[in-house]
Scaffold this active site. Sequence first.
Site, PDB file in Angstrom:
ATOM      1  N   ASP A 240       0.863  -1.167   0.000  1.00  0.00           N
ATOM      2  CA  ASP A 240       0.000   0.000   0.000  1.00  0.00           C
ATOM      3  C   ASP A 240       0.906   1.226   0.000  1.00  0.00           C
ATOM      4  OD1 ASP A 240      -2.273   1.578  -0.028  1.00  0.00           O
ATOM      5  OD2 ASP A 240      -3.275   0.450   1.555  1.00  0.00           O
ATOM      6  N   GLU A 448     -17.435   9.770   4.830  1.00  0.00           N
ATOM      7  CA  GLU A 448     -16.931   8.413   5.049  1.00  0.00           C
ATOM      8  C   GLU A 448     -16.005   8.088   3.892  1.00  0.00           C
ATOM      9  OE1 GLU A 448     -19.864   5.342   5.086  1.00  0.00           O
ATOM     10  OE2 GLU A 448     -20.961   6.111   3.363  1.00  0.00           O
TER      11      GLU A 448
END
Length: 703
Positions: A240, A448
């Site tokens: 990542d 979100e």
Amino acid sequence: MRDREKARKRAHDLVSQMTLEEKASQLKFDSPAIPRLGIPAYNWWNEGLHGVARAGVATSFPQAIGMAASFDTELLGEVGRITAVEGRAKYNSSSALEDRDIYKGLTFWSPNVNIFRDPRWGRGHETYGEDPYLTGELGKAYVEGMQGDGEYMMAAACAKHFAVHSGPEALRHEFDARVSKKDMYETYLPAFEKLVKEAGVEAVMGAYNRTNGEPCCGSKTLIQDILRGQWGFEGHFVSDCWAIRDFHTRHMVTDTAEESAALALKNGCDVNCGSTYAYLLKACEEGLVTENEIGEAAERLFTTRYLLGLLDETEYDGIGFDMLECREHLDAAALAAEESIVLLKNNGILPLCREKTGAIGVIGPNANSRQVLVGNYHGTSSRYITVLEGIQDYVSEETRVYYSEGCHLFKEKVESLGRKQDRISEAVNVARNSDVVVLCLGLDETLEGEEGDTGNSYASGDKVDLLLPEPQRELAEQVMGVGKPVIFVNMTGSAMDLRYFQEHADAVVQAWYPGARGGAVIAKMLFGEISPSGKLPLTFYRSTEELPPFEDYAMKGRTYRYIEGKPLYPFGYGLTYGDVVVESAECGEALTENGELTLRVNVDNRSCVGTGEVLQVYVKDMESAYAAPNAKLCAFQRFFLSGGESGTLEIKLDREAFTVVNDEGERVTEGRRFQVSVGLGQPDERTRELTGKECITFIVERR
């Protein structure tokens, strides 16, 4: 079919001609050209969560959680295929102009098959929900669709984030997810395993956090022992972004960048999304890694490039710019939006009648929002159709459509010089002058989402509770206080506390983030041109009081398999405009010698309304102490019945449906008696209360 061994040999021959510096340079996500070997630059970073993202115009599908609500593997396969086709179109056209920038390659860092174990996690809408089986089946279909079955891969998919990763976002760079072997192999790993072993996913991305003490992007346990050892993964592994830097700056498992680069490389991380692999040469000088280890990683990467045909002529070179947002692809996006909508409550107000409905009030901060349509990791659409616009376009010329924003999405006022709730009186007047109100509330990617990509800085993209923002709650009370019929459309990527709306609204619709033109589809659903047919891919709890602490990764008390109370809306639940029933289900009394079970299920639409539905089969081991407390989803099948139509479905449960995972993480066959439930939802009390329908349940035994 693709010949990996041939591609591997070509990669070995090519890498053997490189200097150490050239080999190391190819492990960066933005790998440079090597002109003397005829190797062009390549950027490994591309996104395709629900259509090609961040590279200009592309077909916009509903966010992943919405597509999960379809319970439709064929649909997910088609979305993967279309994403690859449009990715090829962009790659062909951009590389012809020597544009090899980020987001223009053919290695898509999708799908996200993490388990949405807690509704507070901001990135949960990138996933396929809370269930390992559903996630694995949908993810497998997406990967197979994206990679194709031609001589070359059409595009390379990537399963992320490996593993045991689902928040909190604010802590992810330093968090250690502690998890038992049972929970790991029963819940957190199965989808990854399915994508590796059954779908042949070409890449796997590590997570930011540690798992049981090891940083995921440099974990011997995860990468060497499980991924490559137990599962035989042959593709490449990518970190990542800037996760390897966390090894020495946040996790404190190493002291220097050189040590972090070495830890990741030696444990099998091939591509560094970030800059830490710039220290590989120094790490090699210090004896922390060898040139051979650097070369092995480069060979895996060039194997992928050869499998994609990036250094050859391929059958995909003719895919042109005209494939972007073509009619076929837009129709598929509309179908995906249609199948994603979940009808949670309907007292009979829906569907509305286009000719007989009087004035319609469309109210709420999400009613005319483009941002709420697309979720995160999205592309650009050449056209957006909001809910308001969809309704305006759909109704007859005689129908008056009133509109009010009602309130800001989360701030106390819309205009900076206005008083608190400066739009609420307008919303009340709209309601008073309307015969029916469509109230569009919810969240969007600013409330979100991913840490660092969101305006929700106080929670780093996560939610602190399951309530809508306070201005929206006040708006809802004021509008419903007028006394007009209210259809509540909730546009979120996660489960919310909708108790107030279940009690007070006439209808409740979960619309997710439906894609750039999703407003048109929502309008068709409201007026009955299509029937809602989505099912919840996650549990809607009543409040966070029912949940364990967010940081606790144990499954006890989480998701439909381990919930101890009664949810507001259960996993697998969703209403339609039709009246489909499961008339009967037939099977033998015992499992086959292979441990499988085939069911013949008769279904009947007793209404005049054609509708999609989802047959669901749940299994409960009646004897094993290792079985989850509640039945688990083991098979599903989407189908369509016209009004008055009957049909027979055949659905197979594989051997794994009748296994459990013990405390050592071993999947074993232990129990001999199993409860099998066949229906259009779970065999739980709350589903029966909401639908008035029972599953057909019977006992089968192992021979």
